[in-house]
Design an enzyme around this catalytic site. Structure first.
Site, PDB file in Angstrom:
ATOM      1  N   GLY A 231       0.819  -1.205   0.000  1.00  0.00           N
ATOM      2  CA  GLY A 231       0.000   0.000   0.000  1.00  0.00           C
ATOM      3  C   GLY A 231       0.850   1.250   0.000  1.00  0.00           C
ATOM      4  O   GLY A 231       1.963   1.269  -0.528  1.00  0.00           O
ATOM      5  N   SER A 232       0.354   2.286   0.636  1.00  0.00           N
ATOM      6  CA  SER A 232       0.996   3.601   0.567  1.00  0.00           C
ATOM      7  C   SER A 232       2.179   3.705   1.518  1.00  0.00           C
ATOM      8  O   SER A 232       2.270   2.990   2.524  1.00  0.00           O
ATOM      9  CB  SER A 232      -0.021   4.691   0.896  1.00  0.00           C
ATOM     10  OG  SER A 232      -0.363   4.659   2.270  1.00  0.00           O
ATOM     11  N   VAL A 233       3.056   4.637   1.203  1.00  0.00           N
ATOM     12  CA  VAL A 233       4.209   4.912   2.063  1.00  0.00           C
ATOM     13  C   VAL A 233       3.749   5.411   3.427  1.00  0.00           C
ATOM     14  O   VAL A 233       4.298   5.012   4.468  1.00  0.00           O
ATOM     15  CB  VAL A 233       5.126   5.961   1.402  1.00  0.00           C
ATOM     16  CG1 VAL A 233       6.245   6.377   2.357  1.00  0.00           C
ATOM     17  CG2 VAL A 233       5.712   5.414   0.107  1.00  0.00           C
ATOM     18  N   VAL A 235       1.002   4.767   5.152  1.00  0.00           N
ATOM     19  CA  VAL A 235       0.527   3.664   5.997  1.00  0.00           C
ATOM     20  C   VAL A 235       1.685   2.751   6.370  1.00  0.00           C
ATOM     21  O   VAL A 235       1.753   2.238   7.488  1.00  0.00           O
ATOM     22  CB  VAL A 235      -0.587   2.872   5.283  1.00  0.00           C
ATOM     23  CG1 VAL A 235      -1.002   1.657   6.110  1.00  0.00           C
ATOM     24  CG2 VAL A 235      -1.791   3.771   5.032  1.00  0.00           C
ATOM     25  N   GLY A 236       2.615   2.555   5.448  1.00  0.00           N
ATOM     26  CA  GLY A 236       3.796   1.743   5.746  1.00  0.00           C
ATOM     27  C   GLY A 236       4.576   2.286   6.936  1.00  0.00           C
ATOM     28  O   GLY A 236       5.055   1.531   7.785  1.00  0.00           O
ATOM     29  N   GLU A 251       5.576  -3.425   0.761  1.00  0.00           N
ATOM     30  CA  GLU A 251       5.698  -3.062  -0.654  1.00  0.00           C
ATOM     31  C   GLU A 251       4.922  -1.765  -0.832  1.00  0.00           C
ATOM     32  O   GLU A 251       3.689  -1.766  -0.786  1.00  0.00           O
ATOM     33  CB  GLU A 251       5.143  -4.150  -1.576  1.00  0.00           C
ATOM     34  CG  GLU A 251       5.315  -3.821  -3.043  1.00  0.00           C
ATOM     35  CD  GLU A 251       4.684  -4.845  -3.970  1.00  0.00           C
ATOM     36  OE1 GLU A 251       4.741  -4.630  -5.195  1.00  0.00           O
ATOM     37  OE2 GLU A 251       4.129  -5.843  -3.482  1.00  0.00           O
ATOM     38  N   CYS A 285       1.913   0.884  -8.326  1.00  0.00           N
ATOM     39  CA  CYS A 285       3.109   1.435  -7.680  1.00  0.00           C
ATOM     40  C   CYS A 285       4.271   1.598  -8.659  1.00  0.00           C
ATOM     41  O   CYS A 285       5.169   2.407  -8.425  1.00  0.00           O
ATOM     42  CB  CYS A 285       3.535   0.561  -6.499  1.00  0.00           C
ATOM     43  SG  CYS A 285       3.932  -1.142  -6.914  1.00  0.00           S
TER      44      CYS A 285
END
Length: 340
Positions: A231-233, A235-236, A251, A285
């Protein structure tokens, strides 16, 4: 709403209908395509507890059973490709041609997971290379790690689930999956194949739905040994801050660039750049985000790229000729407008 299907919860191998449900609408025409059970943190806690109990059976199962299990899933999906492609097109409005490609990739992913596990070995170490170790033999073998929390996005609602659960299951782990809120039915149909298989390991997979509340519990709970997220940076970053002492596999978003030199085939380059930038409405992505062009051919390339872009067919995701459908939701549209 006669064609609306229900996406139910799997707490282990038990199918559960929750009291509350949410309607999922097509990004293309706004029609209700799925009714999904609403989950909360308590469901996530129950799912990981069930997975913990199931892990012993998973880890002790023979590899031959796990191979047969995943091969059984491959067989079913191969026989029902169009059902899954239509489900992807309905829930996330991915053009049907690319939805069919995703189903094929899902099959490939599962097959590759089986092959990778068969070829995965331990190693012997020559401890007798020293005098002190002359009477010893050292070796290691790879073991399953435990419960895996899997959180997947909307842009590949089938294949990215396969990317996470197929390697985890073939290795002897148990899994709790929280799929994207936008495509619960695709996930439900996929997980149901695993659970209904005659080779299935009881309670090895749980399927729950939700957003922040559910995801936070899967990340911070002490039971999972691994959190696997795509997902998104943003949320990462939150996941890494809240996961605690466990393995984290992320990822995240990309920043893909392409360089066009003066010696390049400009027609081919423009064709591939348009494809890479706009496939899946740019919701990938690895979608092309930056193009660097040699100054001597910049104007010519720009004109060719504009021509290729204008030739892309936008519209009905169920039309085989459609290249690009709508963005996933209004938030994505608003974000795109701000970037524009």
């Amino acid at each position: 709403m006669a064609n609306v299907h229900e996406a139910r919860v799997f707490l282990g191998s038990s199918e559960v209908v929750k009291e509350k449900s949410v309607e999922i609408k097509s990004p293309y025409d706004g029609e209700v395509v799925t009714v999904v059970s609403e989950c909360g943190a308590d469901d996530a806690k129950e799912a990981v507890a069930i997975a913990k109990e199931a892990f012993e059976a998973c880890s002790k199962s023979p590899l031959s059973q796990r191979i047969a299990w995943l091969e059984d899933v491959v067989k079913y999906i191969t026989q029902n490709k169009e059902e899954f492609a239509q489900s992807i097109a309905k829930e996330v409005a991915k053009p049907i041609a690319f939805a069919r490609v995703e189903v094929d990739r899902c099959i490939e992913t599962i097959k590759l997971s089986i092959s990778a596990m068969i070829e995965l070995n331990g190693e012997t170490i020559h401890t007798d290379a020293t005098n002190s170790g002359k009477k010893t033999l050292s070796f290691y073998q790879r073991e399953p790690i435990g419960v895996i929390s899997c959180i997947t996005p909307f842009n590949f609602p089938l294949n990215l689930i396969a990317h996470k659960i197929a390697p985890a299951l073939i290795a002897g782990n148990s899994v709790v999956l929280k799929p994207t809120p936008e495509a619960p039915l695709t996930a439900y149909k996929f997980i149901k194949i695993f659970i209904d298989s005659k080779y299935a390991i009881k309670d090895a997979i749980s399927l729950i739905y939700g957003d922040v509340e559910v995801g936070s519990e899967l990340v911070s709970n002490d039971i999972p040994a691994v959190v696997s997220f795509t997902g998104s940076v943003a949320v990462g970053k939150i996941i890494t801050q809240n996961a605690g002492i466990k393995k984290v596999s992320l990822e995240l978003g990309g920043n893909a660039a392409t360089y066009i030199d003066s010696s390049a085939d400009l027609d081919l380059s423009a064709d591939r750049c348009a494809f890479g930038a706009f496939i899946n409405s740019g919701q990938v992505c690895i979608s092309l985000q930056r193009i660097y062009v040699h100054e001597n051919i910049a104007d010519k390339f720009a004109n060719l790229l504009a021509k290729e872009t204008n030739s892309l067919i936008v519209g009905d995701p169920y039309d085989i000729n459609t290249f690009m459908g709508p963005l996933i939701n209004e938030d994505a549209v608003s974000g795109a407008k701000k970037l524009g």
